[in-house]
Design a protein around this motif. Structure first.
Motif, short mmCIF file in Angstrom:
data_model
loop_
_atom_site.label_atom_id
_atom_site.label_comp_id
_atom_site.label_asym_id
_atom_site.label_seq_id
_atom_site.Cartn_x
_atom_site.Cartn_y
_atom_site.Cartn_z
N ARG A 14 45.54 38.76 42.50
CA ARG A 14 45.24 37.75 41.49
C ARG A 14 46.23 36.58 41.51
N PRO A 20 41.34 26.40 35.93
CA PRO A 20 40.24 27.36 35.77
C PRO A 20 39.49 27.59 37.08
N GLU A 30 35.48 34.26 35.81
CA GLU A 30 36.56 35.07 35.25
C GLU A 30 36.61 36.39 36.02
N ILE A 32 37.61 39.95 36.13
CA ILE A 32 38.02 41.06 35.27
C ILE A 32 38.66 42.16 36.09
N ARG A 51 32.88 37.66 35.77
CA ARG A 51 31.98 36.95 34.86
C ARG A 51 31.74 35.57 35.45
#
Length: 442
Positions: A14, A20, A30, A32, A51
């Protein structure tokens, strides 16, 4: 491939930009759960959770340097990639479609300059360990957790080799143990020759003469090809051919070979002597092993019962018969010496034979206690002393037990030697550092 491997690393850990994340079509992304990294055939990450544009997707993620690699690798027509929910790339140069006609969303993910520069340092340096700069800064918990994982890896790999020998021995644990022990009596340089010898050694014949050490010695040396004229160094052949003990052993081996219809012995050239100290000559090691077999203390039942280092040391107590106390080779006298196995040698036999066999036995019988005993035993033993361990100690790592040294040997052989820094926890810490201030880049 290096850029793609780095992209795997960035996705897995990550290391995303501060801005963004969005698909190439502007949908918010996104992450997760990046998923489970797959090192086999198929998509790169399984069961990821992302997402995309407000919709939660659970599926696989595929990673490429360029979008066009999707088609170049044949994924367009491969149904194994139909469950991919996101295509992660460094350069988006085209749209991609699955075999069932689905157009995939794509995330363009840059590799941070710091990560790329640090990886270049690790890849190009000739130093070992390559990550020595970061080692003194590592937290104790990071070191401990990685060392524990490395030790588990090493025990698992070595236990699987024992189970392979067990399968080849038709489930005979004693024979599998004998082969493993014999290999380790080679103490490195003659390990392959000892294992080849043990696989052909007639244990059934030895069992019938277990009480007679002279006959065992004839079998051990004879099947190894070390009673042959060619096995004697040219400088010692004249004296050896007049050696009464060698002549007696030859006669005994010829009798046993005929009695048990034994195959031809190994070729003498299988054994190596270059840069070997005399105490490691195969003649002496085989004599020590024959005495150990004669005593019967290194059998599986004994090793499964013992729990302390001292008990295993007693099990591996062995030396040389009278002739070999004054010889290292036939026809060459030496000062009298009982030639007992040293404490360090017995420690190595425990590390390389007992612990893997005990762990393998526990795996085969679903016995976690035996597996834990193998780990506990390594924690009782002193660390091995070799150049691998010394180099890590010079970096600042504390090596207190054989469990530590075994973990570092695993690290060297399975990660450092393969330049596989991206799978190494120390490499991860190195890659994420910021040059000059030691802070993380993410």
């Amino acid at each position: 491939m290096e850029s793609e491997a780095l992209l795997h690393y960035v996705w897995k850990y990550r290391i995303y930009p501060l801005t963004p994340l969005c698909t190439t079509r502007g949908e918010a992304v996104e992450v997760i759960d990046p998923g489970l990294h797959n090192n086999s055939a198929g998509p790169d990450f399984f069961n990821a959770k992302v997402r995309i544009g407000g919709t939660l997707w659970v599926g696989n993620v595929e990673i490429h340097v360029r979008s066009s690699d999707w088609q170049r690798h044949g994924h367009t027509s491969d149904e194994a990639y139909n469950n991919v929910v996101l295509h992660v790339v460094e350069v988006a140069d085209c749209e991609v479609v699955t075999a069932d006609g689905k157009q995939l969303p794509q995330l363009q993910l840059p590799i941070p300059d710091g990560v790329r520069e640090n990886y270049a340092q690790l890849s190009l340096t000739d130093d070992y360990p390559r990550c020595w700069r970061i080692v003194p800064q590592l937290q104790k918990l990071t070191v401990h957790s990685w060392m524990s994982a490395l030790l588990a890896e090493r025990l698992q790999e070595r236990a699987e080799r024992c189970l392979t020998r067990l399968q080849a021995a038709d489930g005979d644990w004693e024979r599998a143990l004998f082969i493993t022990l014999a290999r380790n009596f080679g103490f490195g340089i003659n390990g392959d020759a000892f294992e080849a010898w043990a696989k052909r050694f007639p244990l059934y014949a030895a069992a019938k003469h277990r009480d007679e050490i002279f006959q065992l010695e004839a079998l051990f040396l004879g099947t190894a090809g070390l009673l042959q004229h060619e096995a004697i160094p040219p400088s010692a052949r004249d004296a050896a051919e007049q050696d009464n003990y060698l002549l007696r052993l030859r006669k005994e081996y010829t009798y046993l070979q005929h009695k048990f219809q034994l195959a031809a012995p190994m070729e003498a050239k299988s054994w190596r002597y270059l840069r070997l100290r005399p105490q490691n000559f195969p003649h002496l090691r085989l004599v020590q092993l024959s005495l150990l077999y004669h005593r019967g203390t290194a059998c599986l039942a004994s090793l499964l019962k013992a729990t302390k280092r001292e008990g295993f040391h007693l099990a591996f107590e062995t030396g040389a018969t009278d002739y070999w106390q004054t010889h290292y080779l036939f026809g060459m006298d030496s000062p009298r010496n009982p030639k007992r196995l040293s404490t360090a040698s017995r420690d190595l036999l425990i590390i390389n034979t007992v612990c893997p066999v005990l762990f393998a036995h526990g795996m085969a019988h679903n016995n976690e206690d035996e597996q834990e005993r193998a780990v506990a035993l390594l924690e009782q033993l002193s660390p091995e002393k070799n150049y691998i361990i010394r180099q890590w100690q010079q970096c600042g790592l504390i090596v207190e037990t054989a469990a530590d040294s075994q973990a570092l040997i695993q690290l060297k052989r399975e990660y450092c030697d393969r330049h596989d820094c991206l799978r190494c926890r120390f490499g991860y810490e190195y890659l994420k550092r910021v040059k000059g201030d030691g802070e993380s880049i993410n």
